[in-house]
Write an enzyme that holds these catalytic residues in place. Structure first.
Site, PDB file in Angstrom:
ATOM      1  N   LEU A 570      -2.146  10.390   2.450  1.00 12.32           N
ATOM      2  CA  LEU A 570      -1.128   9.030   2.380  1.00 12.32           C
ATOM      3  C   LEU A 570      -1.582   7.905   2.422  1.00 12.32           C
ATOM      4  O   LEU A 570      -1.531   7.006   1.748  1.00 12.32           O
ATOM      5  CB  LEU A 570       0.197   8.992   3.406  1.00 12.32           C
ATOM      6  N   GLN A 573      -3.586   6.553  -0.350  1.00 12.22           N
ATOM      7  CA  GLN A 573      -1.910   6.019  -1.441  1.00 12.22           C
ATOM      8  C   GLN A 573      -1.984   4.906  -0.890  1.00 12.22           C
ATOM      9  O   GLN A 573      -1.883   3.545  -1.348  1.00 12.22           O
ATOM     10  CB  GLN A 573      -1.562   6.662  -1.618  1.00 12.22           C
ATOM     11  N   GLU A 574      -2.266   4.509  -0.062  1.00 15.35           N
ATOM     12  CA  GLU A 574      -1.955   2.888   0.912  1.00 15.35           C
ATOM     13  C   GLU A 574      -2.354   2.176   0.720  1.00 15.35           C
ATOM     14  O   GLU A 574      -1.989   1.159   0.670  1.00 15.35           O
ATOM     15  CB  GLU A 574      -0.975   3.674   2.464  1.00 15.35           C
ATOM     16  N   SER A 575      -3.841   2.275   1.089  1.00 18.80           N
ATOM     17  CA  SER A 575      -4.995   1.510   1.504  1.00 18.80           C
ATOM     18  C   SER A 575      -6.521   1.797   0.585  1.00 18.80           C
ATOM     19  O   SER A 575      -7.159   1.131   0.937  1.00 18.80           O
ATOM     20  CB  SER A 575      -5.086   1.392   2.797  1.00 18.80           C
ATOM     21  N   TYR A 678       4.718   6.628  -6.265  1.00 24.16           N
ATOM     22  CA  TYR A 678       4.024   7.001  -4.792  1.00 24.16           C
ATOM     23  C   TYR A 678       4.204   8.494  -4.676  1.00 24.16           C
ATOM     24  O   TYR A 678       3.251   9.246  -3.996  1.00 24.16           O
ATOM     25  CB  TYR A 678       4.663   6.068  -4.029  1.00 24.16           C
TER      26      TYR A 678
END
Length: 706
Positions: A570, A573-575, A678
């Site tokens: 996660l 994917q986020e940052s 996502y």
């Protein structure tokens, strides 16, 4: 007199009145062969050393101390010295470096650099200065000397001799703070440091200046704007830049992306006319078909089909869509699609068409025919972009028909042939592998074994290779930037090397993007042929899925009872592991926590002081929230991840309105395209961390290989 004293001090601190630098043939640190095998009969020898990069500090030191004998022990001493310096233990660093250059001439310049750093930390200005001066004197051409020049204030020499070294950026920024209008310094930044975070205002100041700029300088300014999505400004700069296939294409693309379609059409035509043999010419025709009228688009595509066979399948697919949807000619579109299947049956576009046919058959209930269409796809274009999705769904359809053997074969094909895909994970769950499913991923945590050994990269000097292999990543990056010297057009080997070094030095967003660009960059055919081999290098996939912040991830994952692989998936994917990143909506840091969400979490936890820019606090709050979203939905990871992105309210309304049903169908029908994408990407990341770093999963995958 002062210089004589400095030389005497230098001789004392390096352990010899005459610095001993052996020839490369005497060097006990053997430099590995180039990445490419130079002759068909030679055996490739690749330099490998394990700097234990991802281990906690205390474990790294224990392992490095355990190395005894040979070149690895020499290497370990330099690695330990670097660790000591980074942890402000200068005495230990000096001891580790004692007379090391005598047995390690390849990196003698960097040993002097580390020693000077240690003396600086120790507060011994005299010995530090002597070492800096010795470094400049003995190794004037080494990028390590850029550090020395910066330390002793040789500003002009630094900017002249090492313009692309990161220390030159530091110096330029400092000088600009004193005199913001120095055009030479502004030009230095855009020429050599186009990825500086505040580079767009610098380019703006140059655009507004009355200074006459060269075509190459305009090219540098244009690149700054283009890479930062300032397309109107990029078009202006490209119109004055050096003319070559790349600048001509980027000029046209900038016009298109700034909605100047008429001018873009003319610019794309000029690319084809001026540079017909370039990789940009067929790409220009593809773009031309997007902005021209349907009739002119068809003409452009026909030119492409006739002259550029490598891109003809893409052109045929686009042509069929224009005929079908814009010109209302379904029969003509059908003819073109048949041409695509017959002449370019192994292309991505043919695979996509076959997958569309299969989905249509399945939707009408003709599962056997749908599976047969997927079998045709496998036979003709097994490596197409849609093959993984198609074979997974065909496996599901076979299960629905009661053909368990067929389903198993299709699922195994997906894992074997497309192991990096989200659908490989879905296939593994369908086969009953212990890799978690939509409802229990949070509790699925097979053992992870993190490799950190390094081997030579495909581009760069022997010194660069050695620095990288040792895990001295900041030094390797500085060495590399100096060797590139602001080069604008990189080969795939250089793109690869640049991407790996960026990720290693925590410039993850740009580094991962560079590595991913190998899938789509337009380069000459000979260079294109190199890319599959480059992607076999271990650093490729490990750099795409690194283990940054792993200690903190483990700590908070265990406390929240979350699978660590899910948390890092996660976070990726986020940052992309950028600790200071901000989203356009204002989300902060590694796990992209919104400020108001952070405040709510703090109130729930009873925390009064926190900093979302701090990796530890951000992971603490992000894992707390991921645990919360799991608890909201009965630990269903699919819904928890969707909720992390879209919010609990949106996901709750979807579940309430139509239930979950088949979870694969649920994912495909998530109303928000961003959330739909996502969920599959986070779980695809999760799978890749397992299949790359779990020995158990690796063993299962290996049993499927022929």
């Amino acid at each position: 007199m002062r210089w004589s004293i400095l030389l005497m001090l230098s001789a004392t601190l390096i352990g010899s009145s005459t610095p001993i630098v052996k020839s490369s043939t005497d060097n006990p640190i053997a430099v590995g062969a180039n990445f490419d095998d130079q002759s068909p009969n030679s055996v490739q020898s690749v330099q490998i050393f394990d700097p234990f990069t991802y281990f906690p500090l205390d474990q790294r030191l224990v392992k490095l101390n355990a190395i005894s004998g040979g070149s690895d022990q020499i290497r370990a001493r330099l690695v330990k010295a670097d660790i000591f310096i980074n942890n402000r233990q200068p005495k230990e660093a000096i001891a580790a470096l004692n007379q090391l250059e005598q047995s390690y001439p390849l990196l003698a310049d960097y040993i002097l650099y580390k020693r000077a750093q240690a003396y600086t930390q120790l507060g011994d200005r005299q010995l530090a200065n002597a070492t800096w001066q010795a470094l400049i004197s003995q190794y004037p051409d080494s990028p390590a000397s850029a550090e020395a020049m910066f330390a002793v204030g040789q500003n002009e020499q630094l900017l002249t001799k090492f313009p692309a070294h990161p220390r030159s950026q530091d110096l330029v920024l400092r000088l600009l703070s004193q005199n913001p209008n120095r055009v030479d310094l502004l030009l230095h930044l855009v020429t050599y440091f186009g990825d500086y975070k505040q580079i767009v205002p610098i380019a703006d100041r140059l655009m507004a200046s009355s200074t006459k700029l060269t075509a190459d300088q305009w090219w540098s300014i244009a690149e700054v704007y283009y890479k930062n999505w300032e397309f109107t400004k990029a078009a202006t700069a490209y119109s004055r830049a050096t003319v070559n296939p790349i600048t001509a294409y980027n000029y046209a693309r900038s016009l298109q992306r700034s909605d100047q379609d008429a001018t873009a059409i003319a610019a794309y035509n000029r690319v084809v006319q001026q540079f017909p043999q370039s990789p940009q010419a067929p790409r220009a025709l593809i773009r031309l078909s997007q902005v021209a009228s349907p009739q002119n688009a068809i003409a452009a595509l026909d030119r492409l089909i006739a002259n550029y066979p490598d891109t003809a399948s893409e052109a045929l697919a686009i042509k069929a869509e224009i005929l079908q949807n814009k010109l209302g000619s379904p029969q003509a579109a059908s003819v073109v699609r048949n041409q695509l299947l017959e002449q370019y049956g192994n292309s991505n576009e043919a695979g996509e068409l076959r997958w569309r046919i299969a989905k249509g058959l399945a939707k009408s209930g003709q599962l056997a025919k749908a599976i047969a269409a997927v079998d045709n796809l496998i036979a003709t274009s097994p490596n197409s972009l849609d093959a993984a999705e198609a074979t997974f769904w065909a496996g599901k359809w076979a299960n629905q028909m009661g053909d368990k053997t067929k389903a198993k074969n299709l699922f195994e094909f997906t894992i074997r042939e497309h192991p990096d895909s989200y659908y490989a994970w879905r296939s593994a769950t369908s086969l009953g592998w212990q890799v978690g499913n939509f409802t229990n991923v949070r509790y699925t945590a097979p053992a992870i074994a993190i490799p950190s050994e390094r081997q030579s990269l495909p581009a760069g000097s022997a010194k660069l290779q050695e620095l990288y292999i040792l895990g001295l990543d900041r030094d390797a990056r500085s060495q590399w930037l100096t060797e590139l010297a602001g080069k604008k057009i990189l080969t795939p080997k250089e793109v690869f090397t640049d991407g790996v070094l960026r990720v290693a030095s925590l410039d993850n967003l740009a580094g991962i993007r560079a590595l991913e660009s190998l899938d789509w960059i337009d380069v000459p055919a000979a260079q294109k042929a190199e890319i599959p081999k480059l992607k076999q290098h271990p650093a490729y996939i490990r750099s795409l899925y690194p283990f940054h912040y792993w200690d903190s991830i483990l700590k908070w994952s265990q406390e929240r009872q979350l699978a660590p692989a899910l948390v890092i998936a996660l976070m990726r994917q986020e940052s992309r592991f950028e600790a200071q990143i901000r989203s356009s909506a204002g989300a902060i840091g590694l796990m992209q926590v919104m400020p108001e969400t952070g405040a709510w979490i703090a109130s729930q936890k009873g925390v009064k002081s926190y900093n979302l820019d701090s990796p530890m606090d951000n992971i603490n709050f992000g894992t707390w929230y991921l645990d919360y979203t799991h608890s909201r939905y009965g630990n269903n990871t699919m819904l928890a991840i969707a909720s992390y992105n879209a919010g609990p309210g949106a996901v709750g309304s979807w579940v309430e309105s139509r239930g979950i049903g088949d979870p694969d169908e649920f994912v495909n029908n998530i109303p928000y395209s961003e959330t739909r994408d996502y969920v599959s990407k986070v779980l695809g990341n999760y799978w890749n961390y397992l299949r790359l770093y779990s020995p158990t999963i690796q063993q299962q995958i290996n049993t499927l290989k022929h």
